[in-house]
Design a protein around this motif. Structure first.
Motif, PDB file in Angstrom:
ATOM      1  N   ASP A   1      21.094  19.160  -8.839  1.00  0.00           N
ATOM      2  CA  ASP A   1      20.460  18.608  -7.645  1.00  0.00           C
ATOM      3  C   ASP A   1      19.627  17.365  -7.938  1.00  0.00           C
ATOM      4  O   ASP A   1      18.999  16.814  -7.040  1.00  0.00           O
ATOM      5  N   GLY A   2      19.600  16.927  -9.196  1.00  0.00           N
ATOM      6  CA  GLY A   2      18.858  15.723  -9.548  1.00  0.00           C
ATOM      7  C   GLY A   2      17.505  15.982 -10.169  1.00  0.00           C
ATOM      8  O   GLY A   2      16.792  15.031 -10.502  1.00  0.00           O
ATOM      9  N   SER A   3      17.129  17.236 -10.355  1.00  0.00           N
ATOM     10  CA  SER A   3      15.856  17.540 -11.005  1.00  0.00           C
ATOM     11  C   SER A   3      15.995  17.373 -12.513  1.00  0.00           C
ATOM     12  O   SER A   3      17.041  17.690 -13.093  1.00  0.00           O
ATOM     13  N   VAL A   4      14.949  16.891 -13.130  1.00  0.00           N
ATOM     14  CA  VAL A   4      14.929  16.723 -14.575  1.00  0.00           C
ATOM     15  C   VAL A   4      13.767  17.533 -15.136  1.00  0.00           C
ATOM     16  O   VAL A   4      12.628  17.411 -14.686  1.00  0.00           O
ATOM     17  N   TRP A   5      14.076  18.404 -16.089  1.00  0.00           N
ATOM     18  CA  TRP A   5      13.073  19.203 -16.796  1.00  0.00           C
ATOM     19  C   TRP A   5      12.794  18.503 -18.125  1.00  0.00           C
ATOM     20  O   TRP A   5      13.707  18.308 -18.929  1.00  0.00           O
ATOM     21  N   VAL A   6      11.546  18.146 -18.332  1.00  0.00           N
ATOM     22  CA  VAL A   6      11.174  17.322 -19.488  1.00  0.00           C
ATOM     23  C   VAL A   6      10.220  18.088 -20.389  1.00  0.00           C
ATOM     24  O   VAL A   6       9.198  18.624 -19.930  1.00  0.00           O
ATOM     25  N   LEU A   7      10.564  18.167 -21.669  1.00  0.00           N
ATOM     26  CA  LEU A   7       9.694  18.758 -22.680  1.00  0.00           C
ATOM     27  C   LEU A   7       8.848  17.647 -23.286  1.00  0.00           C
ATOM     28  O   LEU A   7       9.379  16.694 -23.859  1.00  0.00           O
ATOM     29  N   LEU A   8       7.532  17.769 -23.144  1.00  0.00           N
ATOM     30  CA  LEU A   8       6.610  16.722 -23.577  1.00  0.00           C
ATOM     31  C   LEU A   8       5.979  17.071 -24.923  1.00  0.00           C
ATOM     32  O   LEU A   8       5.917  18.241 -25.320  1.00  0.00           O
ATOM     33  N   ASP A   9       5.503  16.041 -25.598  1.00  0.00           N
ATOM     34  CA  ASP A   9       4.784  16.225 -26.857  1.00  0.00           C
ATOM     35  C   ASP A   9       3.359  16.647 -26.524  1.00  0.00           C
ATOM     36  O   ASP A   9       2.504  15.827 -26.200  1.00  0.00           O
ATOM     37  N   ALA A  10       3.082  17.945 -26.605  1.00  0.00           N
ATOM     38  CA  ALA A  10       1.775  18.477 -26.204  1.00  0.00           C
ATOM     39  C   ALA A  10       0.665  18.059 -27.158  1.00  0.00           C
ATOM     40  O   ALA A  10      -0.517  18.199 -26.841  1.00  0.00           O
ATOM     41  N   ASP A  11       1.006  17.550 -28.337  1.00  0.00           N
ATOM     42  CA  ASP A  11      -0.007  17.145 -29.310  1.00  0.00           C
ATOM     43  C   ASP A  11      -0.446  15.697 -29.121  1.00  0.00           C
ATOM     44  O   ASP A  11      -1.264  15.199 -29.880  1.00  0.00           O
ATOM     45  N   TRP A  12       0.107  15.031 -28.136  1.00  0.00           N
ATOM     46  CA  TRP A  12      -0.208  13.616 -27.928  1.00  0.00           C
ATOM     47  C   TRP A  12      -1.335  13.499 -26.915  1.00  0.00           C
ATOM     48  O   TRP A  12      -1.238  13.978 -25.797  1.00  0.00           O
ATOM     49  N   SER A  13      -2.401  12.807 -27.283  1.00  0.00           N
ATOM     50  CA  SER A  13      -3.535  12.643 -26.380  1.00  0.00           C
ATOM     51  C   SER A  13      -3.390  11.355 -25.595  1.00  0.00           C
ATOM     52  O   SER A  13      -2.552  10.500 -25.892  1.00  0.00           O
ATOM     53  N   SER A  14      -4.235  11.177 -24.579  1.00  0.00           N
ATOM     54  CA  SER A  14      -4.171   9.988 -23.739  1.00  0.00           C
ATOM     55  C   SER A  14      -4.568   8.729 -24.492  1.00  0.00           C
ATOM     56  O   SER A  14      -4.289   7.623 -24.063  1.00  0.00           O
ATOM     57  N   GLN A  15      -5.231   8.883 -25.645  1.00  0.00           N
ATOM     58  CA  GLN A  15      -5.624   7.722 -26.450  1.00  0.00           C
ATOM     59  C   GLN A  15      -4.510   7.301 -27.404  1.00  0.00           C
ATOM     60  O   GLN A  15      -4.739   6.565 -28.351  1.00  0.00           O
ATOM     61  N   ARG A  16      -3.287   7.828 -27.136  1.00  0.00           N
ATOM     62  CA  ARG A  16      -2.123   7.496 -27.954  1.00  0.00           C
ATOM     63  C   ARG A  16      -2.318   7.901 -29.405  1.00  0.00           C
ATOM     64  O   ARG A  16      -2.021   7.154 -30.325  1.00  0.00           O
ATOM     65  N   SER A  17      -2.823   9.063 -29.585  1.00  0.00           N
ATOM     66  CA  SER A  17      -2.942   9.635 -30.924  1.00  0.00           C
ATOM     67  C   SER A  17      -2.754  11.126 -30.802  1.00  0.00           C
ATOM     68  O   SER A  17      -2.893  11.703 -29.738  1.00  0.00           O
ATOM     69  N   TRP A  18      -2.455  11.783 -31.908  1.00  0.00           N
ATOM     70  CA  TRP A  18      -2.248  13.212 -31.874  1.00  0.00           C
ATOM     71  C   TRP A  18      -3.579  13.941 -31.934  1.00  0.00           C
ATOM     72  O   TRP A  18      -4.476  13.596 -32.682  1.00  0.00           O
ATOM     73  N   SER A  19      -3.682  14.996 -31.131  1.00  0.00           N
ATOM     74  CA  SER A  19      -4.900  15.792 -31.103  1.00  0.00           C
ATOM     75  C   SER A  19      -4.857  16.820 -32.209  1.00  0.00           C
ATOM     76  O   SER A  19      -3.849  17.483 -32.424  1.00  0.00           O
ATOM     77  N   SER A  20      -5.933  16.970 -32.927  1.00  0.00           N
ATOM     78  CA  SER A  20      -5.981  17.902 -34.047  1.00  0.00           C
ATOM     79  C   SER A  20      -5.842  19.342 -33.581  1.00  0.00           C
ATOM     80  O   SER A  20      -5.378  20.202 -34.318  1.00  0.00           O
ATOM     81  N   LYS A  21      -6.235  19.629 -32.353  1.00  0.00           N
ATOM     82  CA  LYS A  21      -6.140  20.985 -31.838  1.00  0.00           C
ATOM     83  C   LYS A  21      -4.889  21.181 -30.978  1.00  0.00           C
ATOM     84  O   LYS A  21      -4.688  22.243 -30.422  1.00  0.00           O
ATOM     85  N   GLY A  22      -4.075  20.156 -30.873  1.00  0.00           N
ATOM     86  CA  GLY A  22      -2.879  20.287 -30.073  1.00  0.00           C
ATOM     87  C   GLY A  22      -3.121  20.131 -28.597  1.00  0.00           C
ATOM     88  O   GLY A  22      -2.271  20.437 -27.781  1.00  0.00           O
TER      89      GLY A  22
END
Length: 446
Positions: free
Chosen positions: A366-387
């Protein structure tokens, strides 16, 4: 306590599957509840290392996985029961089903073997010798389908089941008969870098779309091997590539292995013969990197601390129902991209942005897209130590419709399904029709 990132997502109307490290979780698609998990399985059923390859059968009943332990495991999805475990000759690079009854496994030596979904009772690790045409022995009696001279990155079986299309790290795409892989129908040659993704859309079964390290997607008439057109996608994708690779340079080394400079030529490695003799005692698995889409770092190359953009097409798919669109993702990019296959006009690359790098995605009719995101990525474009960054959502679902965009989020912490609905103007809605089901918000109680 060890924590693994999520690497694969398989969506179904009833059950959805996510993979993290050596573990598999089966979720109720409607509620997000964890129905089954390998964390509760016996220790010998869990992979000794991360699951590198996984495939779901077309019927949705069976899941095939493999990884660093070099074991092909087949699971029954509804109760996550381990049906079989077979030893593979080499580390796999890609797995797929054929006709819901066979499992095809490509390995780093360039071979594809076929295994029955349900192995015969007389199969054992003994009694099988090397096939005359294969590069190595197969302890589980897999049937050799074909072989490349280079590491295989991906493959697919055509919808009619008569051909198998294979791609390797050395820019080659081959079309062979299936299962008579020794009969080659055509070659699709023209890539300058490795090929990491191929796709044949259902609405254009004579067209093959391929991508990899090149800045373009290529459209082929795969039966003849003729290149139909190049679609430049790099300029549209580059602004969204948030994950960059360290820049590499060549330098002198004096320890163990010297690199001699030559006039206009790549440096030669000393003691190459000795190193080769030392590796011959192993099974050869250390020779190749497990990541089949990225070329291995060459000797003498080190990172300088600076970063550079590395373009790698992760996945290519298509949406036939709403409009004939080609959808693709790029490693490290924070958007899904698509274009229309119209021969009469230049392809316009459009995008749907997300707040984090996209690891995997799957499409509905039907046109829906299910997207798996990188949960360790923070909004500051870096990985979060706590995930956990500013937003710990793991799975986001969006549907391309003229009137509204619906966003659904799996919360990484407790796996409750939180449904957030927005109209095109950003005003919340209480419920929305989703296929034949009606989803309502599930409140999270802390």
């Amino acid at each position: 306590m060890s924590r693994y990132p999520y690497t694969r997502l398989f969506w179904q109307s009833e059950y959805s599957i996510v993979i993290a490290g050596p573990h598999i979780q089966v979720l109720d698609t409607n509620t997000g509840d964890v129905l089954h998990s390998t964390a509760k399985c016996e220790e010998d059923q869990i992979a000794s290392g991360p699951i590198r390859c996984a495939a779901l059968s077309d019927c949705g009943k069976y899941l095939a996985t493999s990884g660093d332990d070099k074991k092909l495991k087949t699971w029954q999805v509804d109760n996550l029961k381990l049906l079989s475990s077979r030893v593979l000759p080499k580390k796999p690079t890609y797995i797929n089903f054929a006709d819901n009854k066979d499992i095809l496994v490509a390995d780093k030596f360039g071979d594809i073997f076929r295994y029955q979904l349900h192995p015969n009772s007389n199969e054992s690790s003994s009694g099988y010798t090397r096939d005359a045409l294969s590069s190595h022995e197969n302890p589980s009696g897999g049937e050799l389908i074909l072989g490349h001279a280079s590491l295989l990155t991906t493959f697919l079986v055509t919808a009619d089941g008569q051909y198998i299309v294979t791609a390797d790290r050395d820019e080659h795409i081959r079309v062979s008969w299936y299962p008579q892989g020794y009969t080659i129908e055509s070659y699709c040659l023209g890539h300058q870098k490795y090929v990491s993704a191929i796709h044949i859309p259902s609405f254009s079964p004579g067209t093959l779309i391929s991508g990899g390290g090149d800045s373009v997607l290529k459209l082929w008439d795969w039966m003849s091997g003729k290149l139909l057109r190049n679609i430049d996608v790099f300029s549209a994708v580059q602004p969204f590539i948030a994950v960059k690779a360290p820049k590499k340079k060549r330098e002198w080394r004096n320890e163990g292995e010297d690199i001699e400079s030559t006039d206009g030529k790549r440096g030669r490695r000393k003691n190459k013969g000795k190193r080769k003799e030392k590796r011959s005692a192993d099974d050869g698995d250390a020779e190749e990197s497990q990541d089949s889409t990225m070329p291995e770092r060459q000797p003498g190359e080190v990172s300088t601390g600076e970063s550079e953009v590395v373009f790698v097409v992760r996945r290519v798919a298509s949406i036939p129902s709403i409009a004939p669109k080609i959808v693709f993702s790029v490693v490290g990019a924070t958007a899904i991209f698509w274009f229309s296959m119209d021969d009469n006009s230049e392809a316009c690359i459009q995008h749907e942005p997300f707040h984090k790098p996209i690891i995997d995605f799957t499409l509905e009719d039907d046109g829906s897209v299910w997207v798996l995101l990188d949960a360790d990525w923070s909004s500051q474009r870096s990985w979060s130590s706590k995930g956990k960054g500013d937003d710990s959502n793991l799975v986001e679902v969006r549907r391309w419709t003229p009137d509204n965009v619906a966003c659904f989020f799996f919360n990484q912490t407790d796996w409750l399904l939180t449904v957030l609905l927005f109209t095109v103007h950003g005003k919340p809605s209480s419920a929305i029709g989703f296929g034949t089901q009606l989803l309502r918000p599930v409140r999270h109680s802390s």
